[in-house]
Design a protein around this motif. Structure first.
Motif, PDB file in Angstrom:
ATOM      1  N   ILE A 152       0.839  -1.196   0.000  1.00  0.00           N
ATOM      2  CA  ILE A 152       0.000   0.000   0.000  1.00  0.00           C
ATOM      3  C   ILE A 152       0.878   1.252   0.000  1.00  0.00           C
ATOM      4  O   ILE A 152       1.994   1.249   0.534  1.00  0.00           O
ATOM      5  N   THR A 153       0.355   2.314  -0.610  1.00  0.00           N
ATOM      6  CA  THR A 153       1.029   3.610  -0.631  1.00  0.00           C
ATOM      7  C   THR A 153       0.010   4.684  -0.274  1.00  0.00           C
ATOM      8  O   THR A 153      -1.059   4.774  -0.889  1.00  0.00           O
ATOM      9  N   LEU A 154       0.331   5.505   0.734  1.00  0.00           N
ATOM     10  CA  LEU A 154      -0.557   6.564   1.216  1.00  0.00           C
ATOM     11  C   LEU A 154       0.197   7.887   1.244  1.00  0.00           C
ATOM     12  O   LEU A 154       1.416   7.912   1.454  1.00  0.00           O
ATOM     13  N   THR A 155      -0.540   8.966   1.094  1.00  0.00           N
ATOM     14  CA  THR A 155       0.057  10.292   1.159  1.00  0.00           C
ATOM     15  C   THR A 155      -0.769  11.183   2.073  1.00  0.00           C
ATOM     16  O   THR A 155      -2.003  11.214   1.985  1.00  0.00           O
ATOM     17  N   GLY A 156      -0.091  11.903   2.983  1.00  0.00           N
ATOM     18  CA  GLY A 156      -0.762  12.805   3.907  1.00  0.00           C
ATOM     19  C   GLY A 156       0.241  13.401   4.869  1.00  0.00           C
ATOM     20  O   GLY A 156       1.466  13.306   4.656  1.00  0.00           O
ATOM     21  N   ASN A 157      -0.252  13.996   5.956  1.00  0.00           N
ATOM     22  CA  ASN A 157       0.670  14.553   6.938  1.00  0.00           C
ATOM     23  C   ASN A 157       0.914  13.559   8.078  1.00  0.00           C
ATOM     24  O   ASN A 157       0.315  12.478   8.126  1.00  0.00           O
ATOM     25  N   GLU A 186       9.346  16.856  -0.918  1.00  0.00           N
ATOM     26  CA  GLU A 186       9.895  18.201  -0.810  1.00  0.00           C
ATOM     27  C   GLU A 186       8.977  19.258  -1.433  1.00  0.00           C
ATOM     28  O   GLU A 186       8.939  20.407  -0.990  1.00  0.00           O
ATOM     29  N   LYS A 187       8.194  18.875  -2.452  1.00  0.00           N
ATOM     30  CA  LYS A 187       7.378  19.870  -3.162  1.00  0.00           C
ATOM     31  C   LYS A 187       6.266  20.434  -2.292  1.00  0.00           C
ATOM     32  O   LYS A 187       6.072  21.655  -2.225  1.00  0.00           O
ATOM     33  N   ASP A 188       5.496  19.573  -1.633  1.00  0.00           N
ATOM     34  CA  ASP A 188       4.357  20.052  -0.850  1.00  0.00           C
ATOM     35  C   ASP A 188       4.482  19.732   0.633  1.00  0.00           C
ATOM     36  O   ASP A 188       3.532  19.915   1.399  1.00  0.00           O
TER      37      ASP A 188
END
Length: 216
Positions: A152-157, A186-188
């Motif tokens: 699984i791959t997730l994106t968030g803080n 690094e971008k966001d």
């Protein structure tokens, strides 16, 4: 006064003609010799057998003591075994069935969405059979639990990912997250979580039978 008897000078052929003291002396000497020979050939052998029997007796006593100790704890061991079997059956009920696995993947999506995470991907990995750490013969060990891994791959803080990990531990079925890697974008300034979500399925009797046939 009796004269000294010289045994060397006595002719056994003339023994009947010898005096009573000579005959008694010779008879006594023969008896002594027989007793000495009997001791060495009979009693010494019996002493060896007696020593061996005593050693065997000590071993039997030790075996009896050990068996008695085990018998005294038999009820406790049975109760412990029943407790282990009960715990194992409870854990088995927490494993998803084959029909529930799609719903479990959906629950992972819901956990991610609820916490504001983007579920970038969920892909099944190679299925594994769960093996014992003390396994000595992989070919002969019977596997009853199957590991079903998903990449699984997730994106968030950070807070979103932390809450997601806690929520996964509260799912109705057992799911573990392994090989966790978190990278900063690094971008966001967001974080990307890569992990392996493992769930576990109990093999059916037919699957276990097929497994044994493959080993043969």
């Amino acid at each position: 006064m009796a004269k000294n008897i010289d045994l060397k000078a006595i002719d056994l052929n003339s023994l009947p003609q010898q005096s009573k003291p000579v005959q008694l002396g010779i008879a006594g000497a023969i008896i002594v010799i027989i007793l000495i020979l009997a001791y060495f050939f009979v009693y010494s052998g019996l002493n060896g057998q007696i020593s061996q029997l005593r050693e065997e007796e000590e071993k039997l006593k030790q075996t009896y003591t050990e068996k008695s100790r085990q018998a005294a704890h038999l009820d406790a061991l049975k109760a412990e075994l029943d407790s282990i079997n009960g715990s194992f059956n409870i854990l088995l009920k927490q494993l998803p069935t084959q029909a529930e696995i799609p719903n479990l993947i959906q629950e992972l999506h819901e956990c991610a969405t609820k916490n504001g995470l983007n579920m970038d991907s969920v892909t099944p990995a190679q299925v594994q059979n769960t093996e014992s750490d003390n396994q000595t013969d992989k070919k002969s060990e019977q596997q009853v639990i199957q590991t079903l891994p998903y990449n699984i791959t997730l994106t968030g803080n950070y807070n979103q990912i932390s809450q997601f990990l806690r929520d996964v531990g509260k799912l109705s079925r057992i799911v573990t997250l392994n090989s966790i890697v978190i990278k900063r974008n690094e971008k966001d300034n967001t974080l990307t979580l890569n992990a392996v979500a493992n769930t576990y399925k109990a093999l059916t009797d037919a699957e276990i039978k097929a497994q044994n046939n493959d080993k043969k």
